[in-house]
Motif scaffolding. Structure first.
Motif, PDB file in Angstrom:
ATOM      1  N   UNK A   1      -0.862 -41.820 -39.396  1.00 60.20           N
ATOM      2  CA  UNK A   1      -1.727 -42.944 -39.752  1.00 60.20           C
ATOM      3  C   UNK A   1      -1.495 -43.472 -41.166  1.00 60.20           C
ATOM      4  N   UNK A   2      -1.346 -42.549 -42.126  1.00 57.54           N
ATOM      5  CA  UNK A   2      -1.348 -43.074 -43.509  1.00 57.54           C
ATOM      6  C   UNK A   2       0.010 -43.589 -43.961  1.00 57.54           C
TER       7      UNK A   2
ATOM      8  N   UNK B   1      -5.905 -44.564 -32.427  1.00 59.30           N
ATOM      9  CA  UNK B   1      -6.080 -46.014 -32.320  1.00 59.30           C
ATOM     10  C   UNK B   1      -7.175 -46.519 -33.258  1.00 59.30           C
ATOM     11  N   UNK B   2      -7.993 -45.615 -33.770  1.00 58.06           N
ATOM     12  CA  UNK B   2      -9.024 -46.010 -34.741  1.00 58.06           C
ATOM     13  C   UNK B   2      -8.523 -45.878 -36.182  1.00 58.06           C
ATOM     14  N   UNK B   3      -7.243 -45.629 -36.342  1.00 56.65           N
ATOM     15  CA  UNK B   3      -6.665 -45.566 -37.686  1.00 56.65           C
ATOM     16  C   UNK B   3      -7.301 -44.475 -38.531  1.00 56.65           C
ATOM     17  N   UNK B   4      -7.355 -44.715 -39.833  1.00 52.55           N
ATOM     18  CA  UNK B   4      -7.903 -43.707 -40.749  1.00 52.55           C
ATOM     19  C   UNK B   4      -9.321 -43.293 -40.393  1.00 52.55           C
ATOM     20  N   UNK B   5     -10.138 -44.253 -40.010  1.00 56.68           N
ATOM     21  CA  UNK B   5     -11.543 -43.907 -39.750  1.00 56.68           C
ATOM     22  C   UNK B   5     -11.694 -42.940 -38.567  1.00 56.68           C
ATOM     23  N   UNK B   6     -10.742 -42.940 -37.659  1.00 51.31           N
ATOM     24  CA  UNK B   6     -10.775 -41.978 -36.559  1.00 51.31           C
ATOM     25  C   UNK B   6     -10.584 -40.543 -37.030  1.00 51.31           C
ATOM     26  N   UNK B   7     -10.093 -40.402 -38.246  1.00 53.43           N
ATOM     27  CA  UNK B   7      -9.849 -39.066 -38.830  1.00 53.43           C
ATOM     28  C   UNK B   7     -11.135 -38.490 -39.439  1.00 53.43           C
ATOM     29  N   UNK B   8     -12.138 -39.368 -39.641  1.00 56.99           N
ATOM     30  CA  UNK B   8     -13.435 -38.919 -40.173  1.00 56.99           C
ATOM     31  C   UNK B   8     -14.173 -38.141 -39.086  1.00 56.99           C
TER      32      UNK B   8
END
Lengths: 668, 668
Positions: free
Chosen positions: A433-434, B409-416
């Motif tokens: 992702x990053x 698919x939710x990008x960085x925020x999916x990692x939260x």
């Protein structure tokens, strides 16, 4: 703890038929480097307090941060003492020199609150500051007089950096910039160390002068008081909460309520704002690409090392673990003897080698291109950029998937955090992702491929070396099982996929869609074409670089490394039969032959599996795994680790009297 | 918190062209069931203290357990109050009735320390105890007078249950069994609730009478004192430490140092030990398969529901998130409008539907077969067993992979963690490993397929319904793009793969390998054949069941559900072109046509995406996701959650004065 080594591992090591130390030296770029690395590891890891007595996983989120910061600082001090060599070398020289250094992982395995200080903050100062600025802040940062981070991504904006909302408005009267976050989505979000660690920050913001937007520029901003660490007036800062990984990295958010900084705090190497508000554009905006490439090389190097750790753990455990009884009255076999297990794990060793060679090749290209840039030559930059994008995507995707395969190959015990496998997955999946989300990067690669394709069809045939194969107009030859034959076939696949997606693009355009909508409509195909291109690069570089080295290798080592290379080639051929059947003359019989050859290679490599992972030479402190330690005492270590649980410190948890007993008696 | 709904989501809901409530009712098996489910959710979730103020992720491992137990008990009480219906129904009726119940997830999202009590402990008593035993312990367990768990897997033994080491030796003199763990690898490892919660346990142990081994038998063992909760003498019990998921489930270890239990505590429904030590074998050992099938159905039902939650989150967020600017001067599009995003997410909706129908079909078959078993008819049991194995493997693998795709698919925020997506991955990936590791199960399926294949070649053509296609001797027809045509083609693939792997087996045998070694050598191919068989089953059941329902559906809903079905078919066709090109008459042109049709279907389904996930009807408390809430206030919720971090409660963390300041001044 110092027990004897598991007998199965002893047997494995005895039957290994190449010199493990020779491979380690090869990976280290020489015996001298191996020695230096080991000495540094030995010195640093002997320091008291650097390793945890109670595993981090038992702590609360807050305690994890506090403990992580403590260890990070101790570690930085240790490096100052023991790593004198780095001090005299340039930033870039140190990167290359430390490609094999995984010491950080022994100390802060879920990464450190100073990660961004040491990487992005330092690099931004060096690459975006004027000479004077670089000197001034660079020295302070290197001496840790200031602690910094780098803030670009915002709560509502990632990939599309032109959409960033944070503003830096120049006030001619006071000769200051006013930093402001107009909305909640403008808050900076993610910077490591931002939460409670950094007191400075390089902030990317939209520059406004007299109402006009001059695009994104970097600004140095002090966010906390150096004496009290209190956030400065107008600065809203905190941490963003727990994540899948990086929980000791103290990722934070940052908002500004009209915070003023002096004009001189804009980093002005590339663009400048004069006192009177005159904007002077950057002589060459492409310079910024250099730093992006550098970061991507660092990512590739980290993610394949995560994989090599994961496969070290999984292979050693698979040599120790015994299961089932396929033959009556025989003992349970080591699970490493199951061909399905070899199928899961040996490709992970090949893949580690593939990226080991690829990342070094890419780094050399980066250094070469960087020198050209400094001479004002930009012609090789687009090629380097696309190569770095392709390699970042494919390495992060491949390695992450294989780490997960390694974890699953360890069965239930791979699910234990004490195996370190879940942690390795957590930190590696983030690389997908990053620094350029993989789908977005693939679309960039695809855009470049389509452009090249269109140039070729218009008769331009001077294309970059990595895409020369797109010009090939010879008829598709008979299938050829040699490595070179397979490589050529993968080039046919990539070319075929570029060609098909360009046809689809044309068709969508002809149906009346705008170019943007046609692009979107064909994007699933475009991404597949870009992936195929990336695969060609890895296949080709892995082969070229290994062949280049082969004359320096002993016969036994050369043999096993070639087996791994061939395994990699055949594995991907069998994974991609659909593409190959469509775009080459691969036949059903070829597929069957390749399948047999694959099964044969698994058998050939199997006896060297433990030797191959031993050669990665990860100390137990770096592996930090109950399942993967050098001595193979997996079960004993699992139990020893479990007994460290604070829950196990008392036979009865207080929740019994408080909740469970009343509940059982119907009195809750 | 109760803000207005995000405008993009309002627009999405306005353009949905089918009746969302109609789909919800269909999934619930009727409007009446929807109503009951919602009432129960409303009643239970209104109870104070059941939901966390500070998210669990901030707690230490120990606190997570204590808090998890507290909430679990409160929840059990709430169900006693509000779920009167269940009390009058059988265990099995309740399973089916609660297929759509995800209430637990709102309370203990990382699962509960009573999970094993409520499932495996209860089921073991019912299925393995005599009538008297079932009544006695069943009542105590149902009333929570005793808290139990189920202990089978050991530190050194999982899949191969004959290898379990725990012993139960019958002492004729005292009429007791002596339970003993002879080695460290004999320790029970994994049972949920074992750590500090359970006071009873059903233990699988090797029965020994007068020196002779009578195989694995189940024993009821009390492990803790009911009054003090102290481990009983000779019982070594504790928790195993943190894992990738299930951290509130209190998984434990258990070792015995010659612990004695009365003879009557052996669960004797299937086998018996008389007072004098006479062993009476089970009338039919196959009865135990029933429970295994039941557990696997429960797994399939849980893992696809995890997927439907993940895709609810990802689709809603993708409607809210805007990014990039493909068209100059146009606003940033919703990321749901990118075809690459649709490619990632819409298949997850189809897949949820596929398993929704499959699991119900499998459950009905289980109930039917169970009735036959009770009448002493066993002929359909092997078929059911193989179907359950196949479905467990493919559902766990598919759903887990797609959950991860949703997260990415939710990008960085999916990692939260606050997105809940990492948690969903953690709990779902476990299903790949537990209750039959997927590779092991696939080999079982393969064994059955090979056996059937060999019977067919010997002329036996009475085979089970699900493998009738293996008998097909008609020539391969022209490619046919219809659903039925595609299904037939997938049957050709599965048949082709079975055939090829049997050839390989023969070839390896002929080369001189033992049957076991030949099997091992061909196992990569065998697994692929088993997977292909499993895919045939899902494709076929999904289609049959949806077609069976279609007459009851309104035209708009019928249309969109058929689109999802077709998407599923074409998605897998494009994923498996290699196999299809080898085993059917699929051509390059067909592939291209299917690709266009796929892109067309994405476009057709896109406007209904939010409606389709809304229809899963997960309350916000169950989703527990900053990104996926019904109102779409993703950014606001991310910030609100971050502000709950205990680290953010104070502007300066104490580590500054303690470590960072001295360090910055060179005085650490």
């Amino acid at each position: 703890m110092a027990g004897k080594v598991n007998q199965d591992l002893l047997n494995e090591r005895a039957k290994c038929n190449f010199d493990v130390e020779e491979l380690t030296n090869l990976l280290d770029d020489g015996a001298e480097q191996t020695k230096k690395r080991r000495t540094l590891e030995q010195n640093v890891l002997s320091i008291k307090g650097l390793l945890d007595d109670v595993p981090e996983e038992y702590l609360s989120h807050k305690e994890k941060y506090e403990n992580g910061l403590r260890k990070t600082l101790l570690f930085c001090k240790a490096l100052q003492t023991y790593d004198k060599e780095s001090a005299n070398k340039s930033f870039q020289e140190n990167i290359r020199l430390n490609f094999r250094n995984s010491l950080w992982s022994a100390v802060t395995k879920d990464t450190s609150p100073l990660l961004l200080h040491l990487e992005m903050f330092m690099i931004s100062i060096l690459e975006q500051g004027t000479e004077e600025q670089s000197k001034y802040w660079g020295k302070k940062a290197a001496n840790f007089e200031i602690i910094g981070t780098y803030a670009q991504t915002e709560l509502g904006h990632g990939t599309f950096i032109r959409g960033l909302e944070t503003r830096a408005t120049y006030d001619v009267d006071t000769e200051e910039f006013v930093l402001h976050s107009p909305t909640i989505t403008a808050y900076k979000w993610w910077p490591g160390g931002m939460g409670h660690t950094a007191n400075h920050c390089v902030v990317m913001a939209q520059l406004y002068i007299k109402g006009k937007n001059y695009g994104l520029q970097p600004f140095m901003v002090q966010i906390r008081d150096l004496e009290t660490h209190m956030p400065l007036p107008g600065v809203k800062v905190g941490e963003i909460g727990p994540k899948l990984g990086f929980n000791t990295v103290n990722n934070g958010f940052l908002g500004f309520d009209n915070v003023r900084i002096p004009r001189e705090w804009m980093l002005m190497k590339n663009a400048q704002v004069l006192k009177d508000g005159t904007y002077k554009a950057s002589p060459n905006s492409k310079l910024a690409y250099g730093a992006m490439v550098y970061v991507r090389v660092v990512i590739i190097n980290s993610v394949f090392k995560y994989l090599s750790r994961a496969v070290t753990i999984a292979v050693r455990y698979s040599a120790v673990r015994r299961q089932s009884q396929p033959k009556p009255n025989a003992p349970e076999p080591q699970i490493m003897d199951y061909v399905t297990q070899q199928h899961k794990l040996l490709i992970a060793i090949s893949t580690s080698h593939a990226y080991h060679f690829t990342v070094r090749w890419l780094w050399d290209l980066y250094i070469k291109t960087n020198k050209e840039l400094k001479r004002g030559e930009f012609k090789n930059l687009p090629e380097l950029h696309i190569l770095a994008c392709s390699m970042k995507v494919i390495s992060s995707a491949d390695c992450t998937a294989l780490i997960e395969k390694c974890r699953l190959a360890c069965g239930g015990h791979g699910y234990m955090l004490s195996s370190s496998l879940p942690l390795l997955y957590g930190v590696s999946t983030a690389t997908v992702t990053y620094e350029g989300e993989n789908t977005v990067l693939l679309l960039q690669v695809a855009r470049s491929l389509v452009k090249t394709w269109e140039q070729i069809s218009k008769g331009h045939i001077t294309v970059s070396p990595s895409v020369v194969y797109l010009c090939n107009r010879t008829p598709v030859p008979k299938w050829d099982n040699s490595l070179e034959g397979i490589l050529q076939s993968f080039k046919r696949v990539a070319k075929g996929k570029v060609s098909t997606s360009v046809s689809s693009l044309d068709q969508y355009r002809k149906s009346g869609l705008s170019p943007e909508d046609a692009w979107n409509k064909a994007s699933v195909q475009l991404i597949a074409a870009a992936e195929a291109h990336a695969r060609v690069i890895v296949l080709s570089v892995y082969k070229d670089e290994l062949e280049r080295k082969s004359s320096t290798l002993s016969y036994p080592l050369g043999t096993v490394l070639l087996q791994l290379l061939e395994l990699y080639y055949i594995y991907w051929t069998l994974e991609k039969t659909g593409d190959l059947l469509l775009h080459t003359r691969l036949s059903e019989k070829d597929v069957r032959d390749l399948q047999y050859r694959y099964e044969e290679l698994l058998e050939k490599i199997r006896p060297n599996a433990v030797g191959l992972v031993d050669a990665f030479d990860y100390r137990d402190e770096i592996l930090s795994s109950t399942l993967g330690a050098y001595d193979g005492r997996a079960y004993e270590r699992l139990m020893e680790e479990a007994l460290k649980s604070p829950l196990n410190a008392e036979p009865v948890n207080e929740s019994f009297e408080k909740y469970l007993k009343p509940f059982m008696r119907g009195k809750l």
